[in-house]
Scaffold this active site. Sequence first.
Site, PDB file in Angstrom:
ATOM      1  N   ASP A  57      84.421  78.879  39.820  1.00 11.44           N
ATOM      2  CA  ASP A  57      85.532  78.719  38.879  1.00 11.44           C
ATOM      3  C   ASP A  57      85.528  80.003  38.057  1.00 11.44           C
ATOM      4  OD1 ASP A  57      87.471  77.777  37.117  1.00 11.44           O
ATOM      5  OD2 ASP A  57      86.436  75.911  36.668  1.00 11.44           O
ATOM      6  N   HIS A  58      86.330  80.064  37.040  1.00 16.26           N
ATOM      7  CA  HIS A  58      86.146  81.042  35.979  1.00 16.26           C
ATOM      8  C   HIS A  58      85.704  80.240  34.756  1.00 16.26           C
ATOM      9  CE1 HIS A  58      89.108  83.732  38.282  1.00 16.26           C
ATOM     10  NE2 HIS A  58      87.946  84.352  38.284  1.00 16.26           N
ATOM     11  N   GLY A 111      90.386  75.629  35.744  1.00 21.91           N
ATOM     12  CA  GLY A 111      91.302  75.117  36.762  1.00 21.91           C
ATOM     13  C   GLY A 111      91.403  76.033  37.966  1.00 21.91           C
ATOM     14  N   HIS A 112      90.434  76.939  38.103  1.00 21.48           N
ATOM     15  CA  HIS A 112      90.453  77.908  39.197  1.00 21.48           C
ATOM     16  C   HIS A 112      89.353  77.525  40.191  1.00 21.48           C
ATOM     17  CE1 HIS A 112      92.132  80.978  36.039  1.00 21.48           C
ATOM     18  NE2 HIS A 112      92.945  79.969  36.276  1.00 21.48           N
ATOM     19  N   ILE A 113      89.703  76.753  41.185  1.00 23.51           N
ATOM     20  CA  ILE A 113      88.716  76.249  42.142  1.00 23.51           C
ATOM     21  C   ILE A 113      88.691  77.212  43.318  1.00 23.51           C
ATOM     22  CG2 ILE A 113      87.979  74.251  43.466  1.00 23.51           C
ATOM     23  CD1 ILE A 113      89.701  72.529  41.582  1.00 23.51           C
TER      24      ILE A 113
END
Length: 538
Positions: A313-314, A473-475
Amino acid sequence: MANDITADILIIGTGVAGAIAGAKLAAKGLSVAFLETGKRIDRYEAVEKFWNAKIKVPESAYPNDPTASHPLTHRIEDFYQQTGPELFRSTYIKVVGGTTWHWLGTTLRNLPSDFKLKTLYGHGVDWPISYDDLEPFYLAAENEIGVAGDSAEDLGSPRSGEFPMPQIPMTYLDKHFASALDGTAYQVRATPQGRNSVFHGDRPECCGNNSCIPICPIQAKYDATVHVALAEQAGAKVHEQTTATGLNVGEDGEIASVDFRRADGTTGTASGKVVIVAAHALETPRLLLNSAQEKAPNGVSNSSDQVGRNLMDHPSRLSWAMAAEPVWPYRGPLATSGIENLRDGEFRKERGAFRIEIGNDGHSWPTGAPTTTASDLAAQGLRGEELDAAIKDLTSRQIRLASLIEQSPDAENRVTLDPKKRDANGVPLPRIHYDFDEYTRKGLDAAEAAHNEVFAALGATDVQHSSVIQGSGHIIGTVRMGSDAGSAVVDADQRSFDHRNLFLLGSGTFPTSATANPTLTIAALSLRSVDAIAASVK
């Protein structure tokens, strides 16, 4: 079970990766069919659901559907079966158009250095492609999505053309940050965004509703239904509320068919000359692993044992404070500017890089303000004009920052299948093992120090840092791209090393998390894969 869906190209998922590829492939005259677990969204109804929701989270506009269940931000362990030691906190939704319904709209490009982290800094891995390989597709993706940006601004990613629209104007709050930080190490710049600054693509310009997450009420912000519609206009078929449950490998090693289950409980099989799985970096490995069979005993496309591994993720360092004077948040898109000059340097040998997002949403993310601000003041006994004045004073000075940290690929951070729990479609729930290494944690520490310096430059008070490492929300990363079939799942065209007619599109193929929000890179990679996909149709 009937084979009732056939097409040249079968695409699983209607998010940005699948929708853009599908639209381009359909425009080439190929027959395209989408399988989508979720249903179509009525924008008006979704806005109403959001405004009436008691809990405002990214999924508020999209209630969980039993046959298209997805994770919820405020109940993160209901869907994800987490084994720790850290919780994976990023979510997604299953609807036609995918998670672009509630994305922020940030459309930064990766930096050239993001593609060769191992070569430059001895950390992580290199991508099998360079920035120069992807640059034409970045430009094309900006035109497809409709990106507003300042073409003259150097954000570290060289450009061969201009943005299709002028930048979204900086807010009063942005300008306050920029003025206070002028001459410091922190350079405030307008953020490229996938939302209209002028009427474009038959959609209106942004009018600053400040509810980009979870929904843009007027579709000024791009979502993938734009390309779903283009695909349908070119003849593509969308089979909504239809969940792919397994891929079947033929005698020739190619994907022969896909099992699916509809929301009404009926089942069937679909087939395509080429199969694209673009079902998000959690659902794509989940489907591949659930497809284990005699010809693919560890799951489809998993001869390298890399499917589900390297989940990233970030991770976000979230901080908030009170400005010394009114800066008037809660206006404009949720974020219109950021600090982008901290994304590269020799420090990447030791710690993760990050970018700082400047929020226009006051304390909404960390505290639920302004609603909670009003209720707190009322609980203190304030009423009438005194209450009104206090609300105006506090909400006008609320500021927040979020740094998105570069996370290391780690094979032990992975998605597997829960051995006991299944969803309504009979597919095992995702089990997640997740942690942060020292490289990532040092990046988080550096971000907190940066936030303190930024707030100090503004003369801000009441500085607070979230005790929780937030998701962005960065998968990313679960079906990694590489040049070696022994250590990667797909090649540079996002084609499976194991099955020549299978392509896996989306952020799951990213070898590293890099330093930009991923959507534009997802779109660029999908566009880059289109010709290889089309050429594979026999």
